[in-house]
Motif scaffolding. Structure first.
Motif, mmCIF file in Angstrom:
data_model
loop_
_atom_site.group_PDB
_atom_site.id
_atom_site.type_symbol
_atom_site.label_atom_id
_atom_site.label_comp_id
_atom_site.label_asym_id
_atom_site.label_seq_id
_atom_site.Cartn_x
_atom_site.Cartn_y
_atom_site.Cartn_z
ATOM 1 N N LEU A 30 14.169 -0.869 -5.276
ATOM 2 C CA LEU A 30 12.897 -0.944 -4.561
ATOM 3 C C LEU A 30 11.797 -0.263 -5.365
ATOM 4 N N GLY A 31 12.091 0.910 -5.890
ATOM 5 C CA GLY A 31 11.105 1.629 -6.702
ATOM 6 C C GLY A 31 10.689 0.850 -7.931
ATOM 7 N N SER A 32 11.606 0.079 -8.485
ATOM 8 C CA SER A 32 11.276 -0.693 -9.688
ATOM 9 C C SER A 32 10.347 -1.868 -9.391
ATOM 10 N N LEU A 33 10.179 -2.211 -8.124
ATOM 11 C CA LEU A 33 9.243 -3.275 -7.738
ATOM 12 C C LEU A 33 7.914 -2.733 -7.196
ATOM 13 N N LEU A 34 7.923 -1.509 -6.684
ATOM 14 C CA LEU A 34 6.756 -0.965 -5.986
ATOM 15 C C LEU A 34 5.448 -0.924 -6.782
ATOM 16 N N PRO A 35 5.447 -0.669 -8.090
ATOM 17 C CA PRO A 35 4.155 -0.661 -8.776
ATOM 18 C C PRO A 35 3.400 -1.985 -8.677
ATOM 19 N N ASP A 36 4.104 -3.065 -8.413
ATOM 20 C CA ASP A 36 3.447 -4.367 -8.283
ATOM 21 C C ASP A 36 3.048 -4.681 -6.846
ATOM 22 N N VAL A 37 2.925 -3.647 -6.018
ATOM 23 C CA VAL A 37 2.456 -3.815 -4.646
ATOM 24 C C VAL A 37 1.046 -4.406 -4.642
ATOM 25 N N ASP A 38 0.369 -4.319 -5.799
ATOM 26 C CA ASP A 38 -0.998 -4.831 -5.934
ATOM 27 C C ASP A 38 -1.057 -6.248 -6.506
ATOM 28 N N HIS A 39 0.080 -6.906 -6.648
ATOM 29 C CA HIS A 39 0.117 -8.247 -7.248
ATOM 30 C C HIS A 39 0.542 -9.264 -6.190
ATOM 31 N N LYS A 40 -0.280 -10.273 -5.979
ATOM 32 C CA LYS A 40 -0.027 -11.238 -4.895
ATOM 33 C C LYS A 40 1.270 -12.019 -5.055
ATOM 34 N N ASN A 41 1.785 -12.171 -6.281
ATOM 35 C CA ASN A 41 3.016 -12.930 -6.494
ATOM 36 C C ASN A 41 4.266 -12.055 -6.519
ATOM 37 N N SER A 42 4.106 -10.778 -6.272
ATOM 38 C CA SER A 42 5.230 -9.854 -6.263
ATOM 39 C C SER A 42 5.963 -9.936 -4.929
ATOM 40 N N PRO A 43 7.285 -9.710 -4.936
ATOM 41 C CA PRO A 43 8.016 -9.678 -3.657
ATOM 42 C C PRO A 43 7.520 -8.573 -2.727
ATOM 43 N N VAL A 44 6.871 -7.557 -3.283
ATOM 44 C CA VAL A 44 6.330 -6.458 -2.479
ATOM 45 C C VAL A 44 4.803 -6.445 -2.526
ATOM 46 N N GLY A 45 4.187 -7.558 -2.858
ATOM 47 C CA GLY A 45 2.736 -7.645 -3.038
ATOM 48 C C GLY A 45 1.971 -7.644 -1.739
ATOM 49 N N ILE A 46 1.831 -6.476 -1.142
ATOM 50 C CA ILE A 46 1.164 -6.376 0.153
ATOM 51 C C ILE A 46 -0.253 -5.811 0.059
ATOM 52 N N LEU A 47 -0.664 -5.387 -1.121
ATOM 53 C CA LEU A 47 -2.010 -4.828 -1.301
ATOM 54 C C LEU A 47 -2.768 -5.539 -2.418
ATOM 55 N N PRO A 48 -2.955 -6.863 -2.307
ATOM 56 C CA PRO A 48 -3.650 -7.568 -3.383
ATOM 57 C C PRO A 48 -5.131 -7.191 -3.494
ATOM 58 N N CYS A 49 -5.612 -6.337 -2.576
ATOM 59 C CA CYS A 49 -7.004 -5.889 -2.650
ATOM 60 C C CYS A 49 -7.212 -4.859 -3.764
ATOM 61 N N ILE A 50 -6.121 -4.265 -4.244
ATOM 62 C CA ILE A 50 -6.201 -3.319 -5.361
ATOM 63 C C ILE A 50 -6.045 -4.110 -6.653
ATOM 64 N N LYS A 51 -6.882 -3.820 -7.631
ATOM 65 C CA LYS A 51 -6.781 -4.516 -8.914
ATOM 66 C C LYS A 51 -5.430 -4.198 -9.567
ATOM 67 N N HIS A 52 -4.773 -5.253 -10.071
ATOM 68 C CA HIS A 52 -3.442 -5.096 -10.667
ATOM 69 C C HIS A 52 -3.478 -4.189 -11.889
ATOM 70 N N ARG A 53 -2.435 -3.403 -12.012
ATOM 71 C CA ARG A 53 -2.264 -2.438 -13.103
ATOM 72 C C ARG A 53 -3.420 -1.462 -13.211
ATOM 73 N N THR A 54 -3.704 -0.827 -12.103
ATOM 74 C CA THR A 54 -4.667 0.285 -12.124
ATOM 75 C C THR A 54 -3.917 1.504 -11.616
ATOM 76 N N VAL A 55 -4.281 2.005 -10.465
ATOM 77 C CA VAL A 55 -3.681 3.239 -9.946
ATOM 78 C C VAL A 55 -2.168 3.122 -9.770
ATOM 79 N N THR A 56 -1.662 1.946 -9.427
ATOM 80 C CA THR A 56 -0.222 1.799 -9.188
ATOM 81 C C THR A 56 0.611 1.897 -10.462
ATOM 82 N N HIS A 57 -0.035 1.823 -11.612
ATOM 83 C CA HIS A 57 0.672 1.913 -12.894
ATOM 84 C C HIS A 57 0.252 3.178 -13.654
#
Length: 130
Positions: A30-57
């Motif tokens: 689960l942790g290995s997927l969480l940084p992509d919470v900001d990516h709409k195509n991610s299985p955990v992509g629930i915050l697409p309002c955050i720009k990808h690869r910013t604070v989550t990375h």
């Protein structure tokens, strides 16, 4: 990198470094997927309002994940390290915007597939021949 590559890398890292209890692998995955919470195509992509690869990375997010749970944090850190092998890199010092990259493996490339299959072989070897 693709989600399945992140999961394989996170779980392989846990196995190689710590030989954790069986239940912890779910948290690492689960942790290995969480940084992509900001990516709409991610299985955990629930915050697409955050720009990808910013604070989550960032190192900040890695530190928070480690504080929440060490196994979750290990998966999270493995994701960020793996994304640094991509030429896009990661903003480790966010909010400073410079992205750090140490490789040139493109997402979905043949090199990524070879890398993921190598991880699978390593894990099977360790499991079958401890």
């Amino acid at each position: 990198m693709r989600g399945n590559t992140h999961i394989w890398f996170g779980v392989s890292s846990a196995l190689l470094l710590f030989h954790p209890p069986l239940w912890s692998y779910a948290l690492v995955g689960l942790g290995s997927l969480l940084p992509d919470v900001d990516h709409k195509n991610s299985p955990v992509g629930i915050l697409p309002c955050i720009k990808h690869r910013t604070v989550t990375h960032s190192l900040l997010a890695c530190g928070l994940a480690l504080l929440i749970n060490p196994w979750l944090g290990l998966g999270y850190v493995s994701h960020v390290l793996l994304d640094m092998l991509n030429p896009t890199g990661c903003p480790l010092l966010w909010p400073y915007t410079k992205k750090f990259s140490v490789g040139s493996i493109k997402t979905g490339s043949k090199v990524e597939t070879i890398f993921r299959n190598g991880l699978k072989m390593i894990m099977l070897t360790i499991i079958l021949f401890p």
